[in-house]
Design an enzyme around this catalytic site. Sequence first.
Site, PDB file in Angstrom:
ATOM      1  N   GLY A 206       0.836  -1.208   0.000  1.00 40.35           N
ATOM      2  CA  GLY A 206       0.000   0.000   0.000  1.00 40.35           C
ATOM      3  C   GLY A 206       0.866   1.252   0.000  1.00 40.35           C
ATOM      4  O   GLY A 206       1.866   1.316   0.706  1.00 40.35           O
TER       5      GLY A 206
ATOM      6  N   ARG B  47       0.990  -5.183  -5.207  1.00 46.04           N
ATOM      7  CA  ARG B  47       1.185  -6.369  -4.354  1.00 46.04           C
ATOM      8  C   ARG B  47       1.343  -7.526  -5.338  1.00 46.04           C
ATOM      9  O   ARG B  47       0.427  -7.829  -6.077  1.00 46.04           O
ATOM     10  CB  ARG B  47      -0.017  -6.564  -3.426  1.00 46.04           C
ATOM     11  CG  ARG B  47      -0.145  -5.436  -2.410  1.00 46.04           C
ATOM     12  CD  ARG B  47      -1.109  -5.767  -1.286  1.00 46.04           C
ATOM     13  NE  ARG B  47      -1.088  -4.743  -0.251  1.00 46.04           N
ATOM     14  CZ  ARG B  47      -1.987  -3.766  -0.116  1.00 46.04           C
ATOM     15  NH1 ARG B  47      -3.003  -3.688  -0.956  1.00 46.04           N
ATOM     16  NH2 ARG B  47      -1.892  -2.878   0.845  1.00 46.04           N
TER      17      ARG B  47
ATOM     18  N   ASP C 156       4.948  -4.848   5.960  1.00 50.99           N
ATOM     19  CA  ASP C 156       5.378  -6.200   6.341  1.00 50.99           C
ATOM     20  C   ASP C 156       5.438  -7.170   5.156  1.00 50.99           C
ATOM     21  O   ASP C 156       6.349  -7.996   5.081  1.00 50.99           O
ATOM     22  CB  ASP C 156       4.534  -6.761   7.494  1.00 50.99           C
ATOM     23  CG  ASP C 156       3.047  -6.732   7.215  1.00 50.99           C
ATOM     24  OD1 ASP C 156       2.648  -6.207   6.155  1.00 50.99           O
ATOM     25  OD2 ASP C 156       2.287  -7.253   8.048  1.00 50.99           O
TER      26      ASP C 156
ATOM     27  N   THR D 101       4.293   2.776   5.544  1.00 50.25           N
ATOM     28  CA  THR D 101       2.913   2.314   5.708  1.00 50.25           C
ATOM     29  C   THR D 101       2.173   3.250   6.651  1.00 50.25           C
ATOM     30  O   THR D 101       2.743   3.670   7.674  1.00 50.25           O
ATOM     31  CB  THR D 101       2.837   0.870   6.240  1.00 50.25           C
ATOM     32  OG1 THR D 101       1.485   0.614   6.661  1.00 50.25           O
ATOM     33  CG2 THR D 101       3.743   0.619   7.436  1.00 50.25           C
TER      34      THR D 101
ATOM     35  N   ASP E 265      -0.095   2.320   8.517  1.00 49.43           N
ATOM     36  CA  ASP E 265      -0.605   1.530   9.647  1.00 49.43           C
ATOM     37  C   ASP E 265       0.263   1.617  10.914  1.00 49.43           C
ATOM     38  O   ASP E 265      -0.207   1.300  11.996  1.00 49.43           O
ATOM     39  CB  ASP E 265      -0.718   0.040   9.256  1.00 49.43           C
ATOM     40  CG  ASP E 265      -1.667  -0.174   8.088  1.00 49.43           C
ATOM     41  OD1 ASP E 265      -2.541   0.679   7.884  1.00 49.43           O
ATOM     42  OD2 ASP E 265      -1.534  -1.207   7.395  1.00 49.43           O
TER      43      ASP E 265
ATOM     44  N   ASP F 145       2.478  -0.391  11.858  1.00 49.82           N
ATOM     45  CA  ASP F 145       2.424  -1.703  12.513  1.00 49.82           C
ATOM     46  C   ASP F 145       3.723  -2.496  12.399  1.00 49.82           C
ATOM     47  O   ASP F 145       3.716  -3.718  12.517  1.00 49.82           O
ATOM     48  CB  ASP F 145       1.254  -2.526  11.927  1.00 49.82           C
ATOM     49  CG  ASP F 145       1.392  -2.741  10.433  1.00 49.82           C
ATOM     50  OD1 ASP F 145       2.239  -2.080   9.800  1.00 49.82           O
ATOM     51  OD2 ASP F 145       0.642  -3.560   9.876  1.00 49.82           O
TER      52      ASP F 145
ATOM     53  N   ARG G 137      -5.346  -2.036   9.005  1.00 47.42           N
ATOM     54  CA  ARG G 137      -5.328  -3.488   8.818  1.00 47.42           C
ATOM     55  C   ARG G 137      -5.676  -4.159  10.140  1.00 47.42           C
ATOM     56  O   ARG G 137      -6.811  -4.017  10.590  1.00 47.42           O
ATOM     57  CB  ARG G 137      -3.987  -3.971   8.270  1.00 47.42           C
ATOM     58  CG  ARG G 137      -4.107  -5.282   7.527  1.00 47.42           C
ATOM     59  CD  ARG G 137      -2.786  -5.714   6.952  1.00 47.42           C
ATOM     60  NE  ARG G 137      -2.307  -4.840   5.904  1.00 47.42           N
ATOM     61  CZ  ARG G 137      -2.680  -4.919   4.636  1.00 47.42           C
ATOM     62  NH1 ARG G 137      -3.506  -5.844   4.246  1.00 47.42           N
ATOM     63  NH2 ARG G 137      -2.204  -4.106   3.738  1.00 47.42           N
TER      64      ARG G 137
HETATM   65  O1  F6P Z   1      -1.587  -1.299   4.729  1.00 49.58           O
HETATM   66  C1  F6P Z   1      -2.176  -0.106   4.335  1.00 49.58           C
HETATM   67  C2  F6P Z   1      -3.651  -0.265   4.134  1.00 49.58           C
HETATM   68  O2  F6P Z   1      -4.183   0.989   3.779  1.00 49.58           O
HETATM   69  C3  F6P Z   1      -4.415  -0.860   5.315  1.00 49.58           C
HETATM   70  O3  F6P Z   1      -4.658   0.078   6.323  1.00 49.58           O
HETATM   71  C4  F6P Z   1      -5.647  -1.366   4.632  1.00 49.58           C
HETATM   72  O4  F6P Z   1      -6.236  -2.427   5.350  1.00 49.58           O
HETATM   73  C5  F6P Z   1      -5.137  -1.843   3.301  1.00 49.58           C
HETATM   74  O5  F6P Z   1      -3.912  -1.178   3.077  1.00 49.58           O
HETATM   75  C6  F6P Z   1      -6.056  -1.589   2.146  1.00 49.58           C
HETATM   76  O6  F6P Z   1      -5.495  -2.162   1.021  1.00 49.58           O
HETATM   77  P1  F6P Z   1      -5.996  -1.873  -0.469  1.00 49.58           P
HETATM   78  O7  F6P Z   1      -5.490  -0.506  -0.860  1.00 49.58           O
HETATM   79  O8  F6P Z   1      -5.377  -2.951  -1.268  1.00 49.58           O
HETATM   80  O9  F6P Z   1      -7.477  -1.883  -0.453  1.00 49.58           O
END
Ligand code: F6P
Length: 327
Positions: free
Chosen positions: A15, A76, A107, A130, A132, A134, A176
């Site tokens: 992300g 990803r 991660d 990130t 997050d 985390d 997340r």
């Molecule tokens: O890891 C960053 C994040 O924004 C999380 O907070 C969230 O759960 C996820 O990515 C959303 O992913 P995507 O952009 O693939 O919907």
Amino acid sequence: MKYEIKCVGVLTSGGDAPGMNAAIRAVTRTAIFNGIRVKAIYRGYKGLITNEIVEFQTQNVSNIIQQGGTILKTARCMEFMTPEGRKLAYENMRNAEIDALVVIGGDGTFTGARIFAQEFNVPIIGLPGTIDNDLSGTDTTIGYDTALNTIIQSVDKIRDTATSHERLFFIEVMGRDAGFLALNSALASGAEAAIIPERETQVDQLEELIRNGFRKSKNSSIVIVAESEITGGANGLAKRMREEHPEYDVRVTILGHIQRGGSPTAQDRILASRMGVAAIDALMDEQRSIMIGVVNDEIVHVPFTKAIKDDKPVNAGLLGVLQILSI
Ligand code: F6P
């Protein structure tokens, strides 16, 4: 004799997060400053496999420190999870004369980096990018502060309408499986409560809190909910509240990807710049398979295995602070 790095590849993966561009800029300029060539890899690990590799000069990273997102794009990549995909990535990397990598992400990015480094003996340094927050071993991650600020600006706006209509709002934020964004944005926006996956949801306590609030001086309530199956999300909590308390006028806002965009805050730009410089320093110092972190404002080196351990604790004391301040 030191392993000489003549050319470094840089990529962003997973992300996106505000401040990734500032990190790309810092990595590129520090490498060139030290006589190391830079190859930008587009679309994360996918670009290594599909050979989307371009040499960068200092001017390629001009005028990007203030931009959100990532100029390198991100993805990803499932193929990188296979041995065949990683082999192709390694061959392309060697053909492009890349000796080492700086990977900016979360991660998933470091999990891939750890395996790749081990399989092919590639020097890799990670930067925590990130929203997050985390990743273990670092107080904060690139993009987290900007996302927090985006959230509180949105909550301030929601509060205006919540107060006018005397409503109870459940506002869902990203993270997340981590509650850092929810807990700290709740504190910073003056919310009544934060529901986070790290603490069992005390719905009864929550009801009590809201009832007391409404009974006293408050005519609106804001509850910040971390997205997660554990919390049930804002919709899950709102459903339950509507069933048990039909007298409340309940609304839900899911902030979504707005939290990932925007110009990075000063804090994120400074963090990304420091970390970018530290990444090249670490490579030249023969550090391998580590993430650059910051602890008490000092740069630290965190092995990938620790960074991705998924054991970073939230500051539980902040829940108490929130409770006191929400009376
Ligand atoms: O890891 C960053 C994040 O924004 C999380 O907070 C969230 O759960 C996820 O990515 C959303 O992913 P995507 O952009 O693939 O919907």
